[in-house]
Design a protein around this motif. Structure first.
Motif, PDB file in Angstrom:
ATOM      1  N   GLY A 122       0.823  -1.196   0.000  1.00 20.87           N
ATOM      2  CA  GLY A 122       0.000   0.000   0.000  1.00 20.87           C
ATOM      3  C   GLY A 122       0.859   1.248   0.000  1.00 20.87           C
ATOM      4  O   GLY A 122       2.091   1.190   0.107  1.00 20.87           O
ATOM      5  N   PRO A 123       0.228   2.425  -0.080  1.00 17.18           N
ATOM      6  CA  PRO A 123       0.967   3.679  -0.241  1.00 17.18           C
ATOM      7  C   PRO A 123       1.639   4.196   1.025  1.00 17.18           C
ATOM      8  O   PRO A 123       2.546   5.027   0.943  1.00 17.18           O
ATOM      9  N   LYS A 124       1.240   3.723   2.212  1.00 13.42           N
ATOM     10  CA  LYS A 124       1.741   4.320   3.450  1.00 13.42           C
ATOM     11  C   LYS A 124       2.857   3.526   4.111  1.00 13.42           C
ATOM     12  O   LYS A 124       3.332   3.894   5.186  1.00 13.42           O
ATOM     13  N   VAL A 125       3.291   2.453   3.504  1.00 19.30           N
ATOM     14  CA  VAL A 125       4.395   1.670   4.053  1.00 19.30           C
ATOM     15  C   VAL A 125       5.648   1.977   3.247  1.00 19.30           C
ATOM     16  O   VAL A 125       5.550   2.418   2.082  1.00 19.30           O
ATOM     17  N   SER A 126       6.867   1.819   3.820  1.00 19.34           N
ATOM     18  CA  SER A 126       7.137   1.287   5.129  1.00 19.34           C
ATOM     19  C   SER A 126       7.886   2.348   5.931  1.00 19.34           C
ATOM     20  O   SER A 126       8.880   2.908   5.449  1.00 19.34           O
TER      21      SER A 126
ATOM     22  N   THR B 113      -8.818   6.090  -9.867  1.00 22.28           N
ATOM     23  CA  THR B 113      -8.253   4.749  -9.751  1.00 22.28           C
ATOM     24  C   THR B 113      -7.001   4.737  -8.870  1.00 22.28           C
ATOM     25  O   THR B 113      -6.458   5.772  -8.498  1.00 22.28           O
ATOM     26  N   SER B 114      -6.530   3.544  -8.559  1.00 21.45           N
ATOM     27  CA  SER B 114      -5.207   3.373  -7.960  1.00 21.45           C
ATOM     28  C   SER B 114      -4.224   3.067  -9.073  1.00 21.45           C
ATOM     29  O   SER B 114      -4.613   2.691 -10.178  1.00 21.45           O
ATOM     30  N   SER B 115      -2.938   3.246  -8.787  1.00 23.12           N
ATOM     31  CA  SER B 115      -1.927   2.925  -9.795  1.00 23.12           C
ATOM     32  C   SER B 115      -0.662   2.424  -9.122  1.00 23.12           C
ATOM     33  O   SER B 115      -0.388   2.727  -7.954  1.00 23.12           O
ATOM     34  N   GLY B 116       0.103   1.664  -9.880  1.00 25.78           N
ATOM     35  CA  GLY B 116       1.281   1.015  -9.319  1.00 25.78           C
ATOM     36  C   GLY B 116       2.282   1.993  -8.736  1.00 25.78           C
ATOM     37  O   GLY B 116       2.808   1.791  -7.631  1.00 25.78           O
ATOM     38  N   LEU B 117       2.572   3.055  -9.474  1.00 28.47           N
ATOM     39  CA  LEU B 117       3.597   3.996  -9.054  1.00 28.47           C
ATOM     40  C   LEU B 117       3.192   4.740  -7.790  1.00 28.47           C
ATOM     41  O   LEU B 117       3.983   4.865  -6.851  1.00 28.47           O
ATOM     42  N   GLN B 118       1.971   5.247  -7.737  1.00 30.09           N
ATOM     43  CA  GLN B 118       1.537   6.063  -6.611  1.00 30.09           C
ATOM     44  C   GLN B 118       1.137   5.240  -5.387  1.00 30.09           C
ATOM     45  O   GLN B 118       1.361   5.668  -4.255  1.00 30.09           O
ATOM     46  N   ASP B 119       0.545   4.087  -5.599  1.00 33.66           N
ATOM     47  CA  ASP B 119      -0.066   3.370  -4.483  1.00 33.66           C
ATOM     48  C   ASP B 119       0.687   2.130  -4.017  1.00 33.66           C
ATOM     49  O   ASP B 119       0.430   1.633  -2.923  1.00 33.66           O
TER      50      ASP B 119
ATOM     51  N   HIS C 115       4.339   1.718  -4.953  1.00 32.57           N
ATOM     52  CA  HIS C 115       5.781   1.949  -5.115  1.00 32.57           C
ATOM     53  C   HIS C 115       6.376   0.970  -6.123  1.00 32.57           C
ATOM     54  O   HIS C 115       7.463   0.422  -5.919  1.00 32.57           O
ATOM     55  N   GLN C 116       5.655   0.770  -7.196  1.00 28.67           N
ATOM     56  CA  GLN C 116       6.052  -0.185  -8.236  1.00 28.67           C
ATOM     57  C   GLN C 116       6.243   0.575  -9.551  1.00 28.67           C
ATOM     58  O   GLN C 116       5.288   0.959 -10.197  1.00 28.67           O
ATOM     59  N   ASP C 117       7.495   0.773  -9.943  1.00 26.20           N
ATOM     60  CA  ASP C 117       7.795   1.493 -11.181  1.00 26.20           C
ATOM     61  C   ASP C 117       8.110   0.488 -12.280  1.00 26.20           C
ATOM     62  O   ASP C 117       9.259   0.323 -12.683  1.00 26.20           O
ATOM     63  N   SER C 118       7.083  -0.170 -12.777  1.00 29.16           N
ATOM     64  CA  SER C 118       7.296  -1.246 -13.749  1.00 29.16           C
ATOM     65  C   SER C 118       7.898  -0.733 -15.052  1.00 29.16           C
ATOM     66  O   SER C 118       8.733  -1.409 -15.664  1.00 29.16           O
ATOM     67  N   ILE C 119       7.506   0.452 -15.493  1.00 29.16           N
ATOM     68  CA  ILE C 119       8.107   1.015 -16.704  1.00 29.16           C
ATOM     69  C   ILE C 119       9.592   1.287 -16.468  1.00 29.16           C
ATOM     70  O   ILE C 119      10.432   1.083 -17.356  1.00 29.16           O
TER      71      ILE C 119
END
Length: 584
Positions: free
Chosen positions: A305-309, A383-389, A391-395
């Motif tokens: 989630g967005p608030k960890v760690s 929506t939610s997204s990987g980067l913001q929510d 911490h996943q920068d797949s690109i």
């Protein structure tokens, strides 16, 4: 030095020092939304009459399986996005138009697509005959059982289904929550398999059955989950008891509010910690070294989630020398996942250069780069997204070269309200770097929608598709339709020229102090570049994009430990170089 000594003792305790020396140091439904577990009835394989020029109606399945499944802990935004399910299997005649503009798709390449099945079939015929990734996820819930014979039977039936559907790859789960479905000296057997050796190696059996049928086997690994039990695992060999208790220092779990984050489907490992990064690398390297698989597939390769760690160990690293790029905290957390993936990629391809790395990633990478607005007919702001929510920068992984293909989990149809499958897939295709492949991760809808998505995937530049899951394709009676209409011909998976004809060199670096101990968070550099690589808990880091050359050196330094330069070496594409830097 104290932290380094701790990690050295830990590696000795679990017997990994020799493996590191030999393999790393050169000395010798995520599918994010998963169904609840159930026991499938015996699978009935449909008989498919192949006629590529005239696709037939979906072949009925005798005694169809009706497995009750549910989405556990489905994120609220995912539930909202799927209000219009379009989930009936066979029998649909027309696809659903977009909510905005009443079109056949949401991109310039797809907006004029027809909505009727017959016209879509004609377009699909023109796309056949060239390499395409035709995979499907197979989760642990589809095949794992404490009963060995049931497992064997399910594996055979699943591979028969994959072949009957016209697939050329299976993405088959082998690890769930720091426990395995294969024999391992590093992790215990999963409780789902009975917590003990079933008397045979189920994963080796599955690999053999896949290869017998000409299917690529991509080993699907849950990367960051620690335990799927709220009360924690029971096997004392599990890492939980060494690294996830109140006495653990550092505690390997992600934190929120100054304590281990609330259980959300799993207890989650913290990729900010070099100890965790090294541990996950050792697990993947051990598996890849021992098994003849075609690919390694990551799932749950993110934060929960967005608030960890906000744990004290992560914050201390961030503030004290482990942030050479001066990133903000969320960017730094993204970077820690990327760094871990780079190190795994380098370590594995040094021993198994042909293994393909893929990942199931959040279906929306960066919602701020999508059409804006809370009106769900036109925008993605809600929506939610990987980067913001997460911490996943797949690109970013494609830019760094630590992944060969992304499988964004775009579990939405092309019609009705946002999100739109084709629009999101096009975003990934347009933004992925280094020609890395994009395969569309799909929810299983009805026959006409799955056909439309297959057509749209090629139109926007995708290299294939991967529905979640093969069993859901079967449960909706679509195996025959897949073979007769979507995959009526046999083709290989698409080539990856950066693997067979690489232009960059890989350098595997180990940083040590004068006593031979690994140095953590040393700054590693190559001549002529401003980039900085950080050494991990075992002193290791992988440079995946070194410029070819002769008499190359690598430097490393850390305040309070010293500085060092490697011996010169030749950086040759396709031949990873292993070097050691001793700080003095």
């Amino acid at each position: 030095m104290k932290a380094q000594s701790y990690w050295y003792r830990y590696l000795l305790a679990v017997g990994l020092m020799g493996a590191i020396a030999n393999l790393c140091l050169g000395q010798g439904i995520d599918a994010d939304v998963e169904p609840g577990a159930s026991s499938p009835k015996e699978i009935q394989i449909p008989t498919v009459q192949l006629n590529p020029t005239t696709p037939s109606s979906p072949t009925p399945v005798s005694s169809p399986v009706t497995i009750a499944r549910r989405i556990s802990n489905e994120p609220a935004d995912v539930a909202a996005m799927n209000q219009h399910d379009n989930s009936a299997g066979t029998g649909a005649d027309r696809a659903v138009p977009t909510a905005h503009g009443n079109k056949g798709g949401a991109t310039p390449q797809t907006e004029n697509l027809p909505l009727d099945k017959a016209s879509l079939l004609q377009i699909r015929k023109q796309q056949l005959g060239k390499p395409e990734f035709r995979g499907a996820w197979v989760t642990r819930f589809d095949w794992v059982s404490p009963n060995a014979e049931q497992m064997r039977s399910k594996i055979v039936q699943i591979m028969d289904l994959a072949k009957a559907a016209g697939l050329n790859a299976v993405v088959f789960q082998v690890r769930a929550d720091a426990s395995t479905f294969y024999p391992s000296e590093l992790e215990p057997w999963s409780h789902l398999i009975g917590g003990r050796d079933p008397g045979f190696d189920p994963v080796q059996f599955a690999i053999d059955e896949a290869h017998k049928r000409g299917l690529e086997f991509h080993a699907y690994i849950n990367a960051m989950p620690c335990s799927e039990k709220k009360e924690g695992p029971s096997d004392p060999r599990h890492i939980w008891f060494r690294h996830c208790t109140a006495q653990s220092n550092p505690n390997w779990l992600v934190y929120e509010g100054g304590k281990p984050a609330e259980f959300k489907e799993y207890w989650w490992l913290n990729p900010n910690l070099p100890e965790v990064q090294t541990y996950v690398r050792m697990v993947v390297l051990d598996f890849a070294t021992r098994y003849n698989v075609d690919g390694i597939h990551y799932d749950r390769i993110r934060f929960p989630g967005p608030k960890v760690s906000d744990d004290p160990w992560s914050l201390a690293r961030f503030r004290n020398g482990a942030n050479p790029k001066s990133l903000n905290y969320n960017e730094w957390q993204c970077e820690n996942i990327t760094k871990m993936l780079c190190d795994i990629y380098g370590a594995v391809i040094a021993v198994k250069p042909n293994i393909k790395f893929t990942a199931a990633v959040w279906g929306i990478h960066d919602k701020t780069r999508m059409p804006q607005g809370n009106d769900r007919a036109i925008g993605y702001s809600w929506t939610s997204s990987g980067l913001q929510d997460y911490h996943q920068d797949s690109i970013g992984w494609t830019k760094r070269g630590c992944i060969d293909a992304l499988i964004p989990m775009i579990y939405w149809e092309m019609g009705d309200k946002k999100p739109d499958y084709d629009e999101l897939l096009a975003y990934f295709v347009q933004n992925a770097a280094n020609d890395r492949h994009i395969y569309g991760g799909q929810k299983v809808f009805n026959d006409v929608e799955m056909l439309r998505q297959a057509v749209a995937t090629q139109l926007v530049g995708g290299k294939g598709t991967c529905p979640f899951t093969l069993m859901r394709v079967h449960e909706k009676g679509l195996i025959g339709f897949y073979r007769s209409a979507i995959f009526p011909d046999d083709v290989p998976t698409p080539p990856m020229p950066w693997k067979t004809q690489p232009s960059k060199a890989v350098v595997l670096v180990t940083v040590k102090d004068q006593k031979g101990m690994p140095v953590l968070d040393a700054y590693v550099k190559t001549p002529g570049r401003s980039d900085v690589w950080l050494s991990s808990a075992d002193g290791f880091c992988a440079i995946l994009d070194a410029e070819p050359g002769s008499n190359v050196t690598v430097t490393a330094e850390k305040d309070g430990v010293g500085r060092g330069v490697s011996e010169s070496f030749n950086a040759i594409p396709g031949k990873p170089a292993r070097v050691t830097v001793v700080l003095k």
